[in-house]
Enzyme design. Structure first.
Site: not given
Ligand code: NAD
Ligand code: LMR
Length: 337
Positions: A160, A188
């Site tokens: 962010d 967030h």
């Molecule tokens: P994704 O679905 O591609 O990957 C998630 C992975 O986590 C999968 O491979 C899944 O098998 C694994 N997983 C699920 N439960 C698990 C557990 N108990 N232990 C270990 N692994 C587990 O998703 P992504 O695009 O990599 O995003 C991951 C997370 O990050 C999501 O929650 C998304 O919303 C979040 N995210 C956060 C931000 C931020 O700024 N904070 C930004 C973008 C995404």
């Molecule tokens: C982001 O800020 O891009 C993500 O947290 C959005 C989401 O819901 O995975």
């Protein structure tokens, strides 16, 4: 003297963000060119093959800093001896899921992971939560991690922060690295408050530059009607345009967050933003994981205290903190905290 390898556990390493993170960590972008790394990729059984594939590719890069890679679906093994844990894997919201269902599903992930961190990680463990809802997942992990100090738990709002800097750089025709002292306050989520009231661009006040370019009224309107919602809802915009949530920018922000946390952030780079366990700063209830302005000398993040907040800022911060309070209450109602 050569450093011994830093053990880094990445949960969800077989997922999208994991794939964008692993190669940069192994190349030294996160801890620096002098720190070898030992990677532990923790997945659920369905994600193990994908993580194993990434491990094969890591080997094929022959990174000089990469000491070893282990893939596991065993939580205890995954955190054994970890110096740093990046909690990326989370349960995404799916159609028909209520907020309570999402919190409960993630509590079932982040609670056991917090307990395993307390039982198996190295004494100096630093835990960074990326998986959403990131602030409350960090709160849950911390509550389950008996004996691990609260300041070792942080959640990612650096994405962010970087988004806010990117928007200002575009509006002001400025270089992003000349923009200092932007703050993301709160959760967030779309309730966050991206605050530029103390920000500068190449040493000049950002509010003054905006007023000069747009006129005072239009500048205030741009901040409220364009900048704040654009940054706060950028995650949703990316999902709409790309068809899935941000990946490379999220991994990049996680690398920025950890680099500043463990290597320190130059004082002349100004402050950045991270979600930390509140000690009551700026009236945020103790124990909530809330985004603040932060500095780091390499021993962890510290909140920048004593900033003046006007009525607009106070109201927006209070609204985002109220959302964090409600998330905590929902988790408590589920009997999880
Ligand atoms: P994704 O679905 O591609 O990957 C998630 C992975 O986590 C999968 O491979 C899944 O098998 C694994 N997983 C699920 N439960 C698990 C557990 N108990 N232990 C270990 N692994 C587990 O998703 P992504 O695009 O990599 O995003 C991951 C997370 O990050 C999501 O929650 C998304 O919303 C979040 N995210 C956060 C931000 C931020 O700024 N904070 C930004 C973008 C995404
Ligand atoms: C982001 O800020 O891009 C993500 O947290 C959005 C989401 O819901 O995975």
């Amino acid at each position: 003297m050569a450093h011994s390898p830093t053990t880094i556990t990445i949960t969800g390493a077989g997922g999208q963000i994991g794939y964008a993170l692993l190669f940069r960590i192994a190349a030294g972008d996160m801890l620096g060119p002098d720190r070898p790394v030992r990677l532990r990729l923790l997945e659920i059984p369905q994600g193990v093959r994908s993580a194993e594939g990434a491990a094969l590719e890591l080997q094929d890069c022959a990174f000089p800093l990469l000491h070893s890679v282990d893939v596991t679906d065993d939580v205890g093994r995954g955190f054994h001896g970890a110096d740093l844990a990046l909690l990326v894997g989370a349960r995404p919201r799916t159609a028909g899921m209520e907020r309570g269902d999402l919190l409960a599903a993630n509590a079932g992930i982040f609670g056991p992971q917090g307990a395993a961190i307390a039982a198996h990680a190295a004494d100096g463990i630093q835990v960074v939560t990326v998986g959403n809802p990131a602030n409350t997942n960090a709160l849950i992990a911390r509550a389950a991690a008996d004996g691990v100090p609260a300041e070792r738990f942080t959640a990612l709002t650096r994405l962010d922060h970087n988004r806010a800097v990117g928007q200002l750089a575009q509006q002001l025709d400025a270089r992003p690295d000349g923009i200092r002292d932007v703050t993301i306050w709160g959760n967030h989520s779309a309730s966050q408050f991206p605050d530029v009231s103390h920000a500068t661009a190449d040493g000049t006040s950002v509010p003054a530059l905006l007023a000069e370019r747009l006129g005072p009224e239009a500048a205030a309107q741009w901040l409220d009607d364009v900048f704040v919602p654009r940054v706060a809802k950028r995650g949703a915009e990316i999902i709409e345009v790309r068809g899935s949530s941000s990946v490379a920018s999220a991994a990049n922000a996680a690398i920025d967050h950890v680099r500043d946390l463990v290597r320190g952030r130059p004082v002349d780079a100004g402050w950045t933003s991270a979600a930390l366990v509140s000690r009551g700063e700026y009236g945020v209830p103790e124990g909530l994981v809330c985004s603040f302005p932060v500095r780091s000398d390499g021993s962890g993040y510290q909140v920048v205290e004593g900033l003046d907040l006007d009525g607009r800022a106070r109201a927006r911060i209070d609204a985002s903190v109220a959302e964090l309070v409600a998330e905590r209450a929902a988790v408590q109602e589920l009997g999880i905290l």
